[in-house]
Design an enzyme around this catalytic site. Sequence first.
Site, PDB file in Angstrom:
ATOM      1  N   TYR A 126       8.054  12.414  -3.536  1.00 45.72           N
ATOM      2  CA  TYR A 126       7.695  11.013  -3.791  1.00 45.72           C
ATOM      3  C   TYR A 126       6.433  10.879  -4.654  1.00 45.72           C
ATOM      4  O   TYR A 126       6.000   9.775  -4.937  1.00 45.72           O
ATOM      5  CB  TYR A 126       7.686  10.158  -2.524  1.00 45.72           C
ATOM      6  CG  TYR A 126       6.718  10.479  -1.410  1.00 45.72           C
ATOM      7  CD1 TYR A 126       5.342  10.496  -1.611  1.00 45.72           C
ATOM      8  CD2 TYR A 126       7.197  10.677  -0.116  1.00 45.72           C
ATOM      9  CE1 TYR A 126       4.466  10.741  -0.570  1.00 45.72           C
ATOM     10  CE2 TYR A 126       6.330  10.930   0.942  1.00 45.72           C
ATOM     11  CZ  TYR A 126       4.960  10.965   0.705  1.00 45.72           C
ATOM     12  OH  TYR A 126       4.101  11.203   1.746  1.00 45.72           O
ATOM     13  N   LYS A 133      -0.634  11.550  -3.908  1.00 47.08           N
ATOM     14  CA  LYS A 133       0.121  12.755  -4.302  1.00 47.08           C
ATOM     15  C   LYS A 133       0.486  12.692  -5.786  1.00 47.08           C
ATOM     16  O   LYS A 133       0.551  13.730  -6.457  1.00 47.08           O
ATOM     17  CB  LYS A 133       1.378  12.903  -3.454  1.00 47.08           C
ATOM     18  CG  LYS A 133       1.124  13.222  -1.988  1.00 47.08           C
ATOM     19  CD  LYS A 133       0.772  14.670  -1.766  1.00 47.08           C
ATOM     20  CE  LYS A 133       0.814  15.041  -0.282  1.00 47.08           C
ATOM     21  NZ  LYS A 133       0.357  16.418  -0.045  1.00 47.08           N
TER      22      LYS A 133
HETATM   23  C1  HXC Z   1      -1.876   1.882  10.359  1.00 47.72           C
HETATM   24  C2  HXC Z   1      -3.567   3.465  10.536  1.00 47.72           C
HETATM   25  C3  HXC Z   1      -2.667   4.367  11.195  1.00 47.72           C
HETATM   26  C4  HXC Z   1      -1.310   3.921  11.429  1.00 47.72           C
HETATM   27  C5  HXC Z   1      -4.607   5.319  11.026  1.00 47.72           C
HETATM   28  N1  HXC Z   1      -4.732   4.110  10.471  1.00 47.72           N
HETATM   29  N2  HXC Z   1      -3.349   5.513  11.481  1.00 47.72           N
HETATM   30  N3  HXC Z   1      -3.169   2.239  10.145  1.00 47.72           N
HETATM   31  N4  HXC Z   1      -0.972   2.695  10.967  1.00 47.72           N
HETATM   32  N5  HXC Z   1      -0.416   4.707  12.022  1.00 47.72           N
HETATM   33  C6  HXC Z   1      -5.947   3.514   9.909  1.00 47.72           C
HETATM   34  C7  HXC Z   1      -6.982   3.313  10.988  1.00 47.72           C
HETATM   35  O1  HXC Z   1      -6.731   2.127  11.717  1.00 47.72           O
HETATM   36  C8  HXC Z   1      -8.256   3.219  10.159  1.00 47.72           C
HETATM   37  O2  HXC Z   1      -8.382   1.998   9.527  1.00 47.72           O
HETATM   38  C9  HXC Z   1      -7.997   4.233   9.067  1.00 47.72           C
HETATM   39  O3  HXC Z   1      -6.579   4.408   8.992  1.00 47.72           O
HETATM   40  C10 HXC Z   1      -8.638   5.556   9.326  1.00 47.72           C
HETATM   41  O4  HXC Z   1      -8.198   6.024  10.577  1.00 47.72           O
HETATM   42  P1  HXC Z   1      -8.989   7.118  11.407  1.00 47.72           P
HETATM   43  O5  HXC Z   1      -8.163   7.540  12.527  1.00 47.72           O
HETATM   44  O6  HXC Z   1     -10.354   6.655  11.667  1.00 47.72           O
HETATM   45  O7  HXC Z   1      -9.146   8.241  10.284  1.00 47.72           O
HETATM   46  P2  HXC Z   1      -9.277   9.765  10.373  1.00 47.72           P
HETATM   47  O8  HXC Z   1      -9.750  10.209  11.710  1.00 47.72           O
HETATM   48  O9  HXC Z   1     -10.043  10.139   9.208  1.00 47.72           O
HETATM   49  O10 HXC Z   1      -7.764  10.270  10.223  1.00 47.72           O
HETATM   50  C11 HXC Z   1      -7.128  10.315   9.011  1.00 47.72           C
HETATM   51  C12 HXC Z   1      -5.636   9.998   9.191  1.00 47.72           C
HETATM   52  C13 HXC Z   1      -5.033  10.831  10.308  1.00 47.72           C
HETATM   53  C14 HXC Z   1      -4.921  10.236   7.854  1.00 47.72           C
HETATM   54  C15 HXC Z   1      -5.521   8.541   9.541  1.00 47.72           C
HETATM   55  O11 HXC Z   1      -3.695  10.475  10.530  1.00 47.72           O
HETATM   56  C16 HXC Z   1      -5.141  12.297  10.053  1.00 47.72           C
HETATM   57  O12 HXC Z   1      -6.181  12.880  10.234  1.00 47.72           O
HETATM   58  N6  HXC Z   1      -4.109  12.977   9.601  1.00 47.72           N
HETATM   59  C17 HXC Z   1      -4.136  14.403   9.290  1.00 47.72           C
HETATM   60  C18 HXC Z   1      -2.834  15.054   9.575  1.00 47.72           C
HETATM   61  C19 HXC Z   1      -1.662  14.450   8.867  1.00 47.72           C
HETATM   62  O13 HXC Z   1      -1.581  13.214   8.731  1.00 47.72           O
HETATM   63  N7  HXC Z   1      -0.725  15.244   8.489  1.00 47.72           N
HETATM   64  C20 HXC Z   1       0.460  14.763   7.853  1.00 47.72           C
HETATM   65  C21 HXC Z   1       0.441  14.943   6.388  1.00 47.72           C
HETATM   66  S1  HXC Z   1       2.055  14.663   5.942  1.00 47.72           S
HETATM   67  P3  HXC Z   1      -9.278   0.776  10.131  1.00 47.72           P
HETATM   68  O14 HXC Z   1      -9.154  -0.287   9.088  1.00 47.72           O
HETATM   69  O15 HXC Z   1      -8.654   0.401  11.431  1.00 47.72           O
HETATM   70  O16 HXC Z   1     -10.662   1.290  10.279  1.00 47.72           O
HETATM   71  C22 HXC Z   1       2.310  14.563   4.353  1.00 47.72           C
HETATM   72  C23 HXC Z   1       3.785  14.586   4.070  1.00 47.72           C
HETATM   73  C24 HXC Z   1       4.194  14.359   2.716  1.00 47.72           C
HETATM   74  O17 HXC Z   1       1.443  14.408   3.588  1.00 47.72           O
HETATM   75  C25 HXC Z   1       5.664  14.584   2.378  1.00 47.72           C
HETATM   76  C26 HXC Z   1       6.738  14.433   3.402  1.00 47.72           C
HETATM   77  C27 HXC Z   1       8.131  14.474   2.866  1.00 47.72           C
END
Ligand code: HXC
Length: 254
Positions: free
Chosen positions: A142, A157
């Site tokens: 994507y 990406k």
């Molecule tokens: C809406 C969301 C949310 C959700 C987080 N937020 N999750 N909003 N729906 N499900 C919002 C929060 O409310 C906050 O905004 C802001 O995002 C930051 O959230 P935090 O939890 O404080 O951030 P942080 O601790 O830095 O975490 C980052 C993250 C988290 C991206 C949100 O999910 C993470 O750490 N992920 C790492 C692992 C990961 O995601 N792996 C998958 C990659 S997959 P507000 O406004 O409330 O402050 C990938 C696949 C691609 O890339 C291809 C597939 C085919």
Amino acid sequence: MKNKVVIVTGGSSGMGKGMAKKFAQEGAKVVITGRSMERLQAAQEEIEQVEGQVLCVEMDVRDPDKVQYTIEETKKRFGEIDFLVNNAAGNFMCAAEDLSINGWNSVVDIVLNGTWYCSQAVGKEWIKTGKKGRILNIVTTYSWTGGAGVIHSASAKAGVLAMTRTLAVEWGSKYGICVNAIAPGPIEDTGGSAKLLQSEEARKQVLKGVPLGRPGRPEEIAGLAKFLFSAEADYINGDCITMDGGAWLNRSPF
Ligand code: HXC
């Protein structure tokens, strides 16, 4: 990869761990980075049970100082750096109209800015020492189709894909540094599949679109990454290789 030194960001789970394990089996010295030392150490234990030397460095790719620290720690332990895999990512499903500024920023910061911080820091090191290193970026299909439901990730990406092609030319021509990407489709046992294929129904729907009818495996991505770091791939630069079972081409209504 005997004795090559490779840094894998987001190396404690999923594809990152799969790649780290494969590289270690091939004789590489592997540095895995991530935000949780506990998870890194669990991955290290798992990898070292099979083979190899692993260094864990706790770092968030959003922090340029920590990125620099990782480079210094790697040099201290292994002397130099041969390869970098920008694998760390962040993602969640959210309708574009509901996404908060912070939500957008956190994903763009991890995916786009984090990849840049790591690439520039390692690239500068290679330029200083004259090493013709290689960077591998993990993107997704994507990056060019767009990704409804994950606008932050798709936009970031796409930026990483542009970065791949830009650096391949800019650093390839001046320094012999190669930069490539892999675009995986749905891969099992990853953070991405946990986030994006949460229900059985979503999983079925996604797999219906994969001509091969199954998700990929981290080891399959790892095998391709290993190839891209091999002598056989010396002349591949600026490319993005898709490994998705044919999914993104599967747009036929028939
Ligand atoms: C809406 C969301 C949310 C959700 C987080 N937020 N999750 N909003 N729906 N499900 C919002 C929060 O409310 C906050 O905004 C802001 O995002 C930051 O959230 P935090 O939890 O404080 O951030 P942080 O601790 O830095 O975490 C980052 C993250 C988290 C991206 C949100 O999910 C993470 O750490 N992920 C790492 C692992 C990961 O995601 N792996 C998958 C990659 S997959 P507000 O406004 O409330 O402050 C990938 C696949 C691609 O890339 C291809 C597939 C085919």
